[in-house]
Design a protein around this motif. Structure first.
Motif, mmCIF file in Angstrom:
data_model
loop_
_atom_site.group_PDB
_atom_site.id
_atom_site.type_symbol
_atom_site.label_atom_id
_atom_site.label_comp_id
_atom_site.label_asym_id
_atom_site.label_seq_id
_atom_site.Cartn_x
_atom_site.Cartn_y
_atom_site.Cartn_z
ATOM 1 N N LYS A 31 0.796 20.335 97.370
ATOM 2 C CA LYS A 31 0.846 20.588 98.986
ATOM 3 C C LYS A 31 1.834 19.682 99.559
ATOM 4 O O LYS A 31 2.430 20.113 100.715
ATOM 5 C CB LYS A 31 -0.653 20.425 99.453
ATOM 6 C CG LYS A 31 -1.418 21.548 99.070
ATOM 7 C CD LYS A 31 -2.749 21.449 99.778
ATOM 8 C CE LYS A 31 -3.432 22.590 100.114
ATOM 9 N NZ LYS A 31 -4.424 22.597 101.282
ATOM 10 N N GLN A 32 2.248 18.550 98.845
ATOM 11 C CA GLN A 32 3.075 17.666 99.677
ATOM 12 C C GLN A 32 4.515 17.845 99.172
ATOM 13 O O GLN A 32 5.433 17.131 99.573
ATOM 14 C CB GLN A 32 2.588 16.274 99.189
ATOM 15 C CG GLN A 32 1.135 15.721 99.582
ATOM 16 C CD GLN A 32 0.710 14.259 98.818
ATOM 17 O OE1 GLN A 32 1.719 13.676 98.406
ATOM 18 N NE2 GLN A 32 -0.399 14.243 99.003
ATOM 19 N N GLY A 33 4.560 19.006 98.377
ATOM 20 C CA GLY A 33 6.021 19.494 97.896
ATOM 21 C C GLY A 33 6.327 18.484 96.651
ATOM 22 O O GLY A 33 7.710 18.740 96.364
ATOM 23 N N GLU A 36 7.560 18.436 93.408
ATOM 24 C CA GLU A 36 7.893 19.409 92.036
ATOM 25 C C GLU A 36 7.757 18.889 90.766
ATOM 26 O O GLU A 36 7.225 19.973 90.021
ATOM 27 C CB GLU A 36 9.523 19.490 92.136
ATOM 28 C CG GLU A 36 10.305 20.140 93.422
ATOM 29 C CD GLU A 36 11.422 20.117 93.276
ATOM 30 O OE1 GLU A 36 12.079 20.440 92.172
ATOM 31 O OE2 GLU A 36 12.258 19.954 94.303
ATOM 32 N N TRP A 55 4.413 28.210 94.911
ATOM 33 C CA TRP A 55 5.258 27.241 95.343
ATOM 34 C C TRP A 55 5.786 27.269 97.016
ATOM 35 O O TRP A 55 5.737 26.525 97.998
ATOM 36 C CB TRP A 55 6.784 27.045 94.515
ATOM 37 C CG TRP A 55 7.735 26.105 95.022
ATOM 38 C CD1 TRP A 55 8.677 26.554 96.030
ATOM 39 C CD2 TRP A 55 7.393 24.599 95.195
ATOM 40 N NE1 TRP A 55 9.455 25.254 96.294
ATOM 41 C CE2 TRP A 55 8.390 24.225 95.937
ATOM 42 C CE3 TRP A 55 6.518 23.783 94.534
ATOM 43 C CZ2 TRP A 55 8.881 22.780 95.899
ATOM 44 C CZ3 TRP A 55 6.692 22.387 94.805
ATOM 45 C CH2 TRP A 55 7.898 21.889 95.569
ATOM 46 N N ARG A 109 2.519 26.873 99.214
ATOM 47 C CA ARG A 109 1.704 25.732 98.816
ATOM 48 C C ARG A 109 1.160 25.148 100.041
ATOM 49 O O ARG A 109 0.061 24.437 99.807
ATOM 50 C CB ARG A 109 2.663 24.664 97.715
ATOM 51 C CG ARG A 109 3.540 23.907 98.875
ATOM 52 C CD ARG A 109 4.738 23.265 97.927
ATOM 53 N NE ARG A 109 5.643 22.822 98.890
ATOM 54 C CZ ARG A 109 6.984 23.404 99.144
ATOM 55 N NH1 ARG A 109 7.095 24.389 98.506
ATOM 56 N NH2 ARG A 109 7.524 22.805 99.846
ATOM 57 N N GLU A 110 1.714 24.823 100.927
ATOM 58 C CA GLU A 110 1.166 24.160 102.229
ATOM 59 C C GLU A 110 -0.170 24.787 102.713
ATOM 60 O O GLU A 110 -0.869 24.258 103.466
ATOM 61 C CB GLU A 110 2.160 24.025 103.293
ATOM 62 C CG GLU A 110 3.326 23.061 102.746
ATOM 63 C CD GLU A 110 4.563 22.605 103.703
ATOM 64 O OE1 GLU A 110 4.599 23.517 104.693
ATOM 65 O OE2 GLU A 110 5.462 22.072 103.373
#
Length: 187
Positions: free
Chosen positions: A18-20, A22, A62, A65-66
């Protein structure tokens, strides 16, 4: 430098995703790609189509995701894969490998696997509920989880009873539709 996340739990990975992060996404991909591929392949009997389904699932994970509220990553991914296979079957009824596994699942669901089926169905409902807007999810939880009346829910959420009724009716209709598709797929 790549982070080593193979010891992280799914919950931790989802938080990082969620925080990106990878690396978290890559770990989720590595952890679940083959399992999801096998799940799709046993129904589709097509390597390329199965791989495409899985790629689409991970691309969606992806990109969105947020906005994803995932409590059980494995259940979420497996349910999403099954649903995507169902949609493919519905769109392309000529997929030959699809019928046999459905018959096997239907037979086993009424035998020793019925407890597993019930658990899986509960997980499907939980995943469906996670995809609902926050207010609708809360109304549904209060109605079924806490067994509150429409009036009690409206007082607790500070909304009109009509809003509660509309949210509840909408969620119930969507859940029925969702479950009908899943049950058709499972049986």
């Amino acid at each position: 430098m790549m982070k080593l996340l193979d010891k992280h739990t799914d919950v931790e990975l989802v938080d990082l995703l969620k925080q990106g992060d990878e690396s978290a996404f890559n770990e989720i991909y590595d952890r679940y790609w083959q399992k999801l591929y096998n799940e799709c392949y046993k129904r589709l009997k097509d390597e390329d189509l199965s791989a495409d389904v899985i790629q689409d699932i991970f691309a969606d994970l992806w990109v969105k995701r947020e906005n994803k509220n995932i409590d059980n990553l494995a259940a979420y991914l497996h349910t999403t894969a099954r649903y995507q296979v169902f949609l493919l079957y519905k769109k392309h009824k000529h997929i030959t490998g699809f019928i046999e596994p459905i018959e096997c699942m239907a037979i086993s669901a009424f035998q020793a696997d019925s407890v597993f089926f019930e658990k899986e169905l509960r997980e499907c409902i939980a995943i469906w509920l996670e995809m609902q807007p926050e207010k609708r999810r809360e109304v549904f939880r209060l109605k079924f989880g806490e067994e509150l009346s429409t009036r009690e829910i409206s007082e607790r959420l500070h909304v009109s009873q009509k809003t509660v009724q509309n949210q509840f009716t909408t969620s119930l209709n969507q859940l029925r539709s969702h479950l009908a598709k899943l049950l058709f797929f499972l049986f």
